[in-house]
Structure formats: structure tokens, C-alpha cells
Design a protein around this motif. Structure first.
Motif, PDB file in Angstrom:
ATOM      1  N   ILE A  61      10.453 -12.881  45.051  1.00 46.66           N
ATOM      2  CA  ILE A  61      10.923 -13.122  43.815  1.00 46.66           C
ATOM      3  C   ILE A  61      12.042 -14.129  43.689  1.00 46.66           C
ATOM      4  O   ILE A  61      12.906 -13.614  44.247  1.00 46.66           O
ATOM      5  CB  ILE A  61      10.777 -11.834  42.684  1.00 46.66           C
ATOM      6  N   PHE A  62      12.091 -15.039  42.973  1.00 46.48           N
ATOM      7  CA  PHE A  62      13.309 -15.971  42.571  1.00 46.48           C
ATOM      8  C   PHE A  62      13.611 -15.747  41.178  1.00 46.48           C
ATOM      9  O   PHE A  62      12.619 -16.117  40.212  1.00 46.48           O
ATOM     10  CB  PHE A  62      13.133 -17.477  42.815  1.00 46.48           C
ATOM     11  N   ASN A 387      22.116 -12.721  46.095  1.00 51.56           N
ATOM     12  CA  ASN A 387      22.448 -13.902  45.430  1.00 51.56           C
ATOM     13  C   ASN A 387      22.119 -15.056  46.119  1.00 51.56           C
ATOM     14  O   ASN A 387      22.833 -15.239  47.046  1.00 51.56           O
ATOM     15  CB  ASN A 387      23.830 -13.447  44.889  1.00 51.56           C
ATOM     16  N   ALA A 388      21.435 -16.036  45.412  1.00 52.41           N
ATOM     17  CA  ALA A 388      21.234 -17.322  46.083  1.00 52.41           C
ATOM     18  C   ALA A 388      22.250 -18.127  46.591  1.00 52.41           C
ATOM     19  O   ALA A 388      22.562 -18.713  47.601  1.00 52.41           O
ATOM     20  CB  ALA A 388      20.039 -18.035  45.183  1.00 52.41           C
ATOM     21  N   ARG A 389      23.285 -18.267  45.620  1.00 49.74           N
ATOM     22  CA  ARG A 389      24.230 -19.029  45.662  1.00 49.74           C
ATOM     23  C   ARG A 389      25.404 -18.444  46.980  1.00 49.74           C
ATOM     24  O   ARG A 389      25.678 -19.143  48.040  1.00 49.74           O
ATOM     25  CB  ARG A 389      25.590 -18.934  44.513  1.00 49.74           C
ATOM     26  N   ASP A 390      25.348 -17.034  47.043  1.00 48.93           N
ATOM     27  CA  ASP A 390      26.043 -16.371  48.010  1.00 48.93           C
ATOM     28  C   ASP A 390      25.523 -16.554  49.497  1.00 48.93           C
ATOM     29  O   ASP A 390      26.048 -17.051  50.364  1.00 48.93           O
ATOM     30  CB  ASP A 390      26.213 -14.865  47.875  1.00 48.93           C
ATOM     31  N   ILE A 391      24.154 -16.935  49.720  1.00 49.73           N
ATOM     32  CA  ILE A 391      23.411 -16.853  50.936  1.00 49.73           C
ATOM     33  C   ILE A 391      23.517 -18.309  51.391  1.00 49.73           C
ATOM     34  O   ILE A 391      23.427 -18.802  52.488  1.00 49.73           O
ATOM     35  CB  ILE A 391      21.981 -16.675  51.055  1.00 49.73           C
ATOM     36  N   PHE A 392      23.755 -19.513  50.170  1.00 49.68           N
ATOM     37  CA  PHE A 392      23.760 -20.587  50.621  1.00 49.68           C
ATOM     38  C   PHE A 392      25.238 -20.903  51.160  1.00 49.68           C
ATOM     39  O   PHE A 392      25.744 -21.859  51.866  1.00 49.68           O
ATOM     40  CB  PHE A 392      23.395 -21.752  49.501  1.00 49.68           C
ATOM     41  N   ILE A 437      11.688  -9.678  48.941  1.00 46.37           N
ATOM     42  CA  ILE A 437      12.955 -10.069  48.753  1.00 46.37           C
ATOM     43  C   ILE A 437      12.959 -10.820  47.308  1.00 46.37           C
ATOM     44  O   ILE A 437      12.045 -11.096  46.806  1.00 46.37           O
ATOM     45  CB  ILE A 437      13.203 -11.572  49.665  1.00 46.37           C
ATOM     46  N   VAL A 438      14.156 -10.198  46.719  1.00 43.61           N
ATOM     47  CA  VAL A 438      14.603 -10.644  45.230  1.00 43.61           C
ATOM     48  C   VAL A 438      15.618 -11.542  45.420  1.00 43.61           C
ATOM     49  O   VAL A 438      16.681 -11.073  45.733  1.00 43.61           O
ATOM     50  CB  VAL A 438      14.774  -9.392  44.294  1.00 43.61           C
ATOM     51  N   LEU A 439      15.448 -12.744  45.017  1.00 43.35           N
ATOM     52  CA  LEU A 439      16.883 -13.958  44.996  1.00 43.35           C
ATOM     53  C   LEU A 439      17.250 -14.024  43.549  1.00 43.35           C
ATOM     54  O   LEU A 439      16.307 -14.638  42.783  1.00 43.35           O
ATOM     55  CB  LEU A 439      16.185 -15.038  45.796  1.00 43.35           C
ATOM     56  N   ILE A 440      18.316 -13.808  43.414  1.00 38.03           N
ATOM     57  CA  ILE A 440      18.928 -14.208  42.014  1.00 38.03           C
ATOM     58  C   ILE A 440      19.708 -15.449  42.164  1.00 38.03           C
ATOM     59  O   ILE A 440      20.650 -15.597  42.939  1.00 38.03           O
ATOM     60  CB  ILE A 440      19.892 -13.160  41.411  1.00 38.03           C
ATOM     61  N   GLY A 441      19.327 -16.605  41.296  1.00 44.96           N
ATOM     62  CA  GLY A 441      20.018 -17.690  41.188  1.00 44.96           C
ATOM     63  C   GLY A 441      20.056 -18.498  39.872  1.00 44.96           C
ATOM     64  O   GLY A 441      19.726 -17.663  38.754  1.00 44.96           O
ATOM     65  N   ASP A 442      19.884 -19.796  39.857  1.00 44.45           N
ATOM     66  CA  ASP A 442      19.859 -20.294  38.427  1.00 44.45           C
ATOM     67  C   ASP A 442      18.684 -21.226  38.626  1.00 44.45           C
ATOM     68  O   ASP A 442      18.154 -21.603  39.586  1.00 44.45           O
ATOM     69  CB  ASP A 442      21.202 -20.972  38.238  1.00 44.45           C
ATOM     70  N   ALA A 443      18.308 -21.940  37.337  1.00 43.09           N
ATOM     71  CA  ALA A 443      17.322 -22.823  37.382  1.00 43.09           C
ATOM     72  C   ALA A 443      17.327 -24.106  38.324  1.00 43.09           C
ATOM     73  O   ALA A 443      16.533 -24.623  38.986  1.00 43.09           O
ATOM     74  CB  ALA A 443      17.203 -23.112  35.804  1.00 43.09           C
ATOM     75  N   PHE A 444      18.854 -24.679  38.138  1.00 38.68           N
ATOM     76  CA  PHE A 444      19.147 -25.983  38.916  1.00 38.68           C
ATOM     77  C   PHE A 444      18.718 -25.583  40.461  1.00 38.68           C
ATOM     78  O   PHE A 444      18.200 -26.551  40.993  1.00 38.68           O
ATOM     79  CB  PHE A 444      20.532 -26.114  38.615  1.00 38.68           C
ATOM     80  N   MET A 445      19.325 -24.620  40.924  1.00 36.87           N
ATOM     81  CA  MET A 445      19.037 -24.348  42.264  1.00 36.87           C
ATOM     82  C   MET A 445      17.694 -23.973  42.569  1.00 36.87           C
ATOM     83  O   MET A 445      16.862 -24.585  43.519  1.00 36.87           O
ATOM     84  CB  MET A 445      19.896 -22.950  42.860  1.00 36.87           C
ATOM     85  N   TYR A 446      16.795 -23.500  41.525  1.00 35.09           N
ATOM     86  CA  TYR A 446      15.391 -23.406  41.928  1.00 35.09           C
ATOM     87  C   TYR A 446      14.741 -24.609  41.870  1.00 35.09           C
ATOM     88  O   TYR A 446      13.900 -24.941  42.823  1.00 35.09           O
ATOM     89  CB  TYR A 446      14.652 -22.431  40.633  1.00 35.09           C
ATOM     90  N   TYR A 447      14.803 -25.335  41.150  1.00 34.58           N
ATOM     91  CA  TYR A 447      14.208 -26.834  41.099  1.00 34.58           C
ATOM     92  C   TYR A 447      14.508 -27.645  42.344  1.00 34.58           C
ATOM     93  O   TYR A 447      13.917 -28.426  42.771  1.00 34.58           O
ATOM     94  CB  TYR A 447      14.542 -27.533  39.635  1.00 34.58           C
ATOM     95  N   LEU A 448      16.071 -27.433  42.538  1.00 33.20           N
ATOM     96  CA  LEU A 448      16.465 -28.252  43.729  1.00 33.20           C
ATOM     97  C   LEU A 448      15.484 -27.836  45.065  1.00 33.20           C
ATOM     98  O   LEU A 448      15.153 -28.594  45.803  1.00 33.20           O
ATOM     99  CB  LEU A 448      17.788 -28.038  43.859  1.00 33.20           C
TER     100      LEU A 448
END
Length: 818
Positions: A61-62, A387-392, A437-448
Motif C-alpha cells: 500500500i502506498f 515514510n517514503a521520503r525517508d527511505i529515498f 509494506i505500507v509506504l507513506i508519501g505524497d501524490a507527487f512522489m507517487y506519480y513520479l
């Protein structure tokens, strides 16, 4: 001014939605049932539940949505409250691989069995330390061992005695000779009953006491007997080896049943095939290390003391360390599949690591006890939230995560930058994992990721989008009160009375930006409740009321609005030029929003237009100075299209019209000022002055229709503050798009001024309505002749454009003649 009366201004009751205290049936929120439900996120909850229920690979899940909408809190509560029928995941252990210690064995056992196995192995060593020495001290063992030793020693003695008798007959004897650290037997002749060395014999030959012939025979006999002595020595060594082998075999035959039965007992208790193979290696290794159990000075084990004590478990020098069990995941106390939230997602924290122990020489050593689990291991059979931003931000984490999800196994590696100094090439067996896995991010990162990472679409097939707002309803308003109760219970806050709760709900509407919506940014709602508690406490109250909430909001604004106050000072001292009275040709007050991230506010900006004869059309000074954004440029082009479509059908438009945001030095973007810019151009062309006590906002399309804009509340309040600072005369007001009326949630001071007829808000649908309010004249309707109503704004614009077109035509003809 008569035209204004034709356009209905908004009444005070349209400017703000007020939450009636009668909406609540309680006295304070202490009487309300706590709300632990997820408020206003039905779409996201549906997606999350589907993702959790689907066990197929790739259905991770994102989560997207604005920060502060409770994404992490929601997913944590949802996972913890979810009806999970899955069994508790297994324990994960590592044991030494007795065939190759660089490849530790991974063993999965039922929850709680990992700790039990570690205790069983500790008990095994404890019992062996006690039982094996007892066996070695038993009469049977000592007696049988003594017989074996005596039997071999008798053979050795017989061989030695026979050899000594033989050499004695030939006049020789054996003595022990020290040669460096070695004692070596040597044959020497016996003369007159005493052993003598060959140097003394040589002296006797020289003295004539022994003939040379006797000496030569003596040497020949010595060489022959020395050779025989070597054979005797070899026989003695063979007997010693035979004794050692018999003693070892006897030890094994005596102790092996003890070890085998204890190890087999462990195998019977766990019934695990991987463990069974490993226990076979344990049994063989123990047999080879029997000397550890008869070491001199070895203490009798104490039942209250760990068998590992005396040799630290972290030290690779512990002789029993290879028999220890490393339980890297212990689920003995788990009641359901785990929910792990990893806030520091480094490679080591997520995927585990191999600790290194440095020797005095600086080399790193590691074994199976050095393996450490990561959050991926702890989440096995459950859920891992990242957190998606953290893993990147962390090097290597995203690629490793993708490989892990695709292969469904976690490999623990050494991430030590000094690994080249290691004397170990440890490679633990990979662990088969089944984690969601549940990844928490934002729409911009998802579409990217969707666009540029093919693997992403395969491993994150579920998107849960959190909304920033929810439809306002009685149910949601009640849930707001339940949320306040729940927060108060958790953090020991004062309850809110009905007036305080009404103020909180109104704040939620203001955050949502529309009267029919409520904000789901519960982090901000919670902050206001906490700060209201603070003000109530300072006032000596035990219940939070409306005034405490208002004070919390005022203080929050005061903490961050320094820039707003500094800009207001520039308006007050005349540094920023703004007129709020009179009328001026080609000049109008636009409304802008300053967004500082945590706070936004509005203030007026002067827009001027200057027109002249020419064919350049509309000149955007901001664009020419590279201070205009794309959206603003588009708005200017749209108003150019409107001018051409409305006034350029009969005659060409031959003007240069320059537009400028006066005293703007930091860039302009957005199209909300496009209607304002159009009014300035129409005023400049027609020569009609525009009212300066009215500010304008709204974008337009090429048909002259007014379109909605953002930040309408901040814009109105910004112009109101400037006018109020100069003293309201009762004529000031704002023109806004009619579509923005449902967005109004103005502060009380503006609503009060409107109710006293000191300030006015005009919602409009078309450019013609706006220009009529600003000029006080009719806009004018188009007649069948193609002209507009006489003495109307459009008529004046059309006639002046016609005259300019004639002049431009005459100018062009004169230029050709020259």
C-alpha cells in the motif's frame, strides 16, 4: 454610483458559517463518548482494507495525502484494530553451521519456541558440564581407563625391559640426554660397571687400556643397537597412539549416549527438520570437544548462573559460543501479527546487520551470534510502515526494498564500511518473509514513481489517498467532539463546553476553505485544543470556552505574522502606494496572497495600465522583466483574447497596452488578477476613472466570465485591514467571483463591519458587472448595429479603439508615402 445598487452585495450572514451551540447535546466534551474512529477517510480506508486483505504478492500500500491529515496515526490505529485471524508469526533464530561456520543456519520456530530453544541449548551445556565430569570421575570409568593404560604400559615396559637386557649383555646401557628442549635416549658403553661417554672411551684407547679392535667392535655394536633402539622407540610411539585412540574411543563410547540422548530430547521437543540437521552437527562437535568438560579448574555449574558465564557471550573466545542460539525475532509475547513503524529507515534498521568484534590486531570477527534483525524481520507475518521520503533519503534502501519485495526474502548483509578489515566472510541464510509494506508519501512522489520506476507498479498496487476535507454533517461534527474527548483523555486536557466546541468546528471549516466542508487536518485541530487548554489554565478555568479557542487562534497567528505586520507598516507610512479613496484612470487595486508555509495573509497591490497607439497589443511588464509565472502569463493572454473577441470584430485593435504590478519585486504568479488587469486596460482606453475604495480579485476566460480564485478570505481580510487602518468611510469593499461565496469564512471583525454597512462585498459573474461597479456606469449591451449602448463603458471603449485604429491606419499610409 447608481449602477452599484443594481448588483446585490453580500449580507453579513453569508460571510461566515457559525456552528450553533444547540448542535451539541452535551454540557462539556467530558460527557461525550470518545471517538477513536477514522474521521472522513472512507475512500482511503476502503483501499487500505483491500490491500491488507489481499495476500497476493505486490499488493502493498502506498498512502498519499497532505501532511497532518493523520495518515500515520490512521494506519497505526487501523492495523492494530483490524480483525487479524492470521496466526502469530514464527520466531527467527540463527545457529552455527558446523559444516561451514560462514553460512549460519536460519531456523523458524513457532512463536515462543525460539527462546525455548535457546534455553534448551543452555540447559544442554549446563547438564553436560555437570554430567560428563561425573562420568569421568566414576569408578567404572576410572577403573576401565586404568586397565587400558596399565595394559599398554605393560607392553611398553616389556619391550623396554627386553631391549635393556639385550644391550646390557653387550655392555651398553641407556641414558637420557637433554638436547635443547628435547630429552633424547642415548646408548652409552658400560666399563667397570659404570656408563661412560665415548670421549672417555677414546681416552682409554689412547692410554692402551682398550685395544683399537675392541673400540671398533664397540662402535659397530653401538650403531646396530641404536638402530634397534629406534625401532623400539617407534613401537613405543605406536603403543602411545594406540592408547590415545583406545582412550578416545572409550570416552566417546562412554559419553556419547549421554550427549546423544540429551540432543535427541531437544529434537523430539521441537520436531523441526532444519533444527534436526543442525543438532546432528551439535552432537558431533560436542564429541570432538570432550576435553572442555574435563579442563582443570573448571567450576562446577551453578543452577542460578548461566552456563555461558565465565566466557562473555559477546566474546568469540567463549569455547561454547558455537552452541548458542541467536534469537533475532522473538514473538513469544505477541498476540497478533506485528505492526512495526520504522521511523529511522536505514539499511541496518530495516534489513538487519552483522555486528563486528574487533581484535587487538584491528581485525573484525563475526559469527552467527553477531547477526541482528531489522524491522523487516520483526514485521514478518505482519505490517511494516515506512515514510517514503525517508527511505529515498537513505542510500541503497529503495533498491534493497524492491529486491526484497520481489524475492520475498531478506538477506542480512554486512554494511560496515570497514568490512575489508574483516577476517570473516559471514553470509547468513536468507529469511523468507511475508510482510505487508505500507509506504507513506505524497501524490507527487507517487506519480513520479509510477512514471519512471517499472518495479514500483508491480510491488505497490494499492493506493490509499487521504482527503484534506470532508463534507460537513451532523455526524462529522459529533465526531469532532468525540475526537476532542479522546485527545483530552490521552493528554489530560480540559474538556470543551459547547461554545468552545463550536469555535473548534468553525476553525475546521476555515481550514477546509469552504463552508460545506470540514478539515481532516487533525494535527492542527489537536494543536488548537492543546493551546486552548493552555489559555484556559492560565485564566484559572477548568473548562475550555469559545474565548479560549479564539485566544489560541489569535496567539498562533501572532507567533508567525511578523512579516504581515511589517508590510502593514509600509502601507501605513505610505511606503507602499495604495489609494483607498477617490477614482483614477488606468489604476485598480488587486488582491494578492502571501503564503509563508505555516501562515498566509492577503494584501492589496496596485495594478496600472498605460495605453497608446501601436500594434504591440498587451505588454506584460512582469513577463518582460522575468518576474511573471506561467499562470500569470496565461491570464494576460486570455484577457488579450477577450479584448480582441469583444472589440476587434469591426476594426483592428491598434494599441500598446502595458500592464504592471507596481512595487512588485519578487515575482508574480497566478491568474486571479486577470480581471483586475482587464479593468485597468478598459479604464485607460475609455478614460473612465476606477474607484480606489474597491479592490478586485477574480480570473476571467475569453468570454468575459469571472472564474473562482483561491485565498478569498485572506484577500478580503487583507484589504479590510488596510482600509480599517486608515479609517473606514463606509464605501470600501471588495469584488469577488460569485463562485467563491461558499468559501467565505471571514473573521468576526469583517463580518461586523459589513453588518454595520461599513464594508461591502460584491459577488459578480461577468466582467461587465465588475466594470459597472468600478466606474458607476452601465457596461452596455451590444446592439444589432454592432455598437454598444450610448454612453456606456463598452461604447466608450469601442469608440476610442475605433479612433485609434483610424489614426494608426492614417499613420501607416503616411509612412508608406514617405
Amino acid at each position: 454610483m447608481s449602477e452599484i445598487s443594481k448588483y446585490k452585495e453580500l449580507s453579513a450572514d453569508k460571510l461566515r458559517w457559525e456552528c450553533s451551540e444547540n448542535s451539541f447535546k452535551f454540557k462539556t466534551t467530558a460527557d461525550v463518548k470518545p471517538c477513536n474512529d477514522i474521521i472522513g477517510q472512507d475512500r482511503a480506508l476502503m483501499s487500505i482494507k483491500m490491500g491488507l486483505d489481499l495476500e497476493h504478492r505486490g499488493y502493498n500500500i502506498f498512502i498519499t495525502g497532505l501532511v497532518g491529515t493523520g495518515r500515520k496515526t490512521t494506519i497505526k490505529h487501523l492495523l492494530e484494530r483490524l480483525e487479524r485471524k492470521d496466526r502469530v508469526p514464527p520466531d527467527i533464530c540463527y545457529m552455527n553451521n558446523f559444516r561451514d561456520s560462514n553460512l549460519p543456519v536460519c531456523i523458524e520456530l513457532d512463536a515462543g519456541d525460539g527462546v525455548r530453544l535457546a534455553a534448551e541449548m543452555e540447559g544442554l551445556i549446563f547438564n553436560l558440564k555437570k554430567n560428563i565430569p561425573a562420568v569421568f570421575k566414576s569408578e567404572y570409568y576410572t577403573g576401565h581407563r586404568k586397565k587400558l593404560v596399565e595394559r599398554i604400559q605393560a607392553k611398553q615396559k616389556k619391550i623396554v625391559n627386553e631391549f635393556e637386557a639385550k644391550i646390557s649383555k653387550e655392555g651398553f646401557t641407556m641414558i637420557s640426554l637433554q638436547v635443547g628442549p628435547v630429552i633424547k635416549p642415548q646408548l652409552v658403553p658400560v666399563i667397570d660397571g659404570n656408563p661412560v661417554d665415548y670421549q672417555h672411551v677414546t681416552q682409554l684407547v689412547e692410554e692402551g687400556k682398550i685395544s683399537p679392535e675392541q673400540f671398533e667392535k664397540m662402535k659397530e655394536a653401538a650403531e646396530r643397537l641404536s638402530e634397534e633402539m629406534s625401532h623400539v622407540y617407534s613401537e613405543m610411539k605406536e603403543l602411545e597412539e594406540e592408547l590415545r585412540a583406545r582412550l578416545e574411543k572409550f570416552d566417546v563410547n562412554t559419553v556419547h549416549p549421554v550427549i546423544h540422548e540429551m540432543v535427541a530430547d531437544i529434537d523430539r521437543r521441537f520436531q523441526n527438520s532444519v533444527l534436526r540437521n543442525t543438532l546432528g552437527g551439535v552432537e558431533k562437535a560436542l564429541i570432538k570437544k570432550l576435553d572442555l568438560f574435563r579442563a582443570k579448574g573448571m567450576k562446577e555449574p551453578n543452577a542460578e548462573q548461566s552456563v555461558w558465564e565465565g566466557n562473555e557471550t559477546s566474546s568469540s573466545d567463549n569455547p561454547f559460543r558455537e552452541f548458542m542460539v541467536n534469537v533475532i525475532v522473538d514473538n513469544s509475547e505477541a498476540k497478533a501479527p506485528p505492526v512495526v513503524i520504522e521511523n529511522f529507515p536505514s539499511l541496518k534498521n530495516i534489513f538487519g546487520m552483522i555486528e563486528r568484534e574487533f581484535t587487538q590486531g584491528g581485525w573484525a570477527k563475526a559469527d552467527h551470534m553477531s547477526i541482528r534483525a531489522g524491522s523487516f524481520h520483526r514485521a514478518n507475518g505482519g505490517y511494516l510502515v515506512l515514510n517514503a521520503r525517508d527511505i529515498f533519503m537513505e542510500p541503497g534502501v529503495w533498491q534493497t526494498l524492491k529486491r526484497t519485495l520481489k524475492s520475498a526474502e531478506v538477506t542480512i548483509q554486512n554494511y560496515d564500511p570497514f568490512g575489508f578489515m574483516s577476517s570473516s566472510a559471514l553470509k547468513p541464510k536468507s529469511v523468507q518473509v511475508k510482510s505487508k509494506i505500507v509506504l507513506i508519501g505524497d501524490a507527487f512522489m507517487y506519480y513520479l514513481l509510477q512514471a519512471h520506476d517499472e518495479d514500483f507498479r508491480k510491488i505497490f498496487k494499492i493506493r490509499a489517498d487521504f482527503d484534506r476535507e470532508v463534507d460537513k454533517s451532523k455526524t462529522v461534527i459529533s465526531q469532532y467532539a468525540g475526537f476532542a474527548r479522546s485527545l483530552g483523555d490521552r493528554e489530560n486536557l480540559f474538556p470543551l463546553d459547547r461554545s468552545g466546541m463550536s469555535a473548534v468546528v468553525e476553525y475546521g471549516v476555515r481550514l477546509a476553505g469552504r463552508q460545506s466542508k470540514l478539515s481532516t487536518k487533525f494535527s492542527m485541530i489537536a494543536d488548537i485544543i492543546r493551546e486552548s487548554h493552555y489559555h484556559a489554565q492560565n485564566a484559572g478555568k477548568k473548562v475550555i470556552n469559545r474565548e479560549h479557542v479564539r485566544e489560541a487562534i489569535r496567539c498562533r497567528i501572532k507567533r508567525v505574522n511578523l512579516l504581515e505586520e511589517k508590510i502593514q507598516e509600509r502601507f501605513d507610512d505610505g511606503t507602499i502606494l495604495i489609494q483607498t479613496s477617490g477614482a483614477v484612470v488606468g489604476q485598480v487595486n488587486a488582491l494578492s496572497v502571501y503564503d509563508m508555509g505555516d501562515y498566509s495573509f492577503g494584501r492589496p497591490s496596485r495594478i496600472t495600465a498605460s495605453t497608446s497607439l501601436g500594434n504591440a497589443g498587451v505588454i506584460n511588464i512582469e513577463r518582460e522583466a522575468d518576474l511573471s509565472g506561467n499562470t500569470h502569463n496565461k491570464g494576460v493572454l486570455i484577457l488579450s483574447g477577450y479584448l480582441n473577441g469583444k472589440y476587434g470584430n469591426e476594426n483592428p485593435i491598434a494599441i500598446n497596452a502595458s500592464l504592471c504590478f507596481e512595487q512588485s519585486y519578487g515575482g508574480v504568479d497566478g491568474d486571479s488578477a486577470s480581471s483586475t488587469e482587464l479593468y485597468a486596460i478598459l479604464s485607460s482606453i475609455s478614460g473612465l476613472p476606477l474607484r480606489q475604495d474597491i479592490a478586485v480579485t477574480g480570473s476571467i476566460n475569453q468570454k468575459g466570465e469571472i472564474q473562482p480564485i483561491g485565498g478569498v478570505n485572506q484577500k478580503i481580510e487583507g484589504f479590510f485591514d488596510v482600509c480599517q487602518a486608515r479609517g473606514l468611510k463606509g464605501t470600501e469593499g471588495v469584488i469577488i467571483p460569485w463562485q467563491n461565496v461558499p468559501d467565505l469564512m471571514l473573521e468576526d471583525r469583517v463580518v461586523e463591519a459589513v453588518s454595520r454597512n461599513k464594508f461591502h462585498i460584491y459577488p459578480i459573474k461577468t466582467v461587465d458587472q465588475g466594470i459597472s461597479i468600478l466606474t458607476g456606469l452601465k457596461a452596455g449591451n451590444k446592439l444589432r448595429s454592432g455598437r454598444y449602448s450610448k454612453e456606456s463603458v463598452n461604447d466608450l471603449v469601442q469608440r476610442n479603439l475605433y479612433q485609434m485604429a483610424l489614426k494608426w491606419k492614417k499613420f501607416g499610409a503616411a509612412k508608406k508615402e514617405k
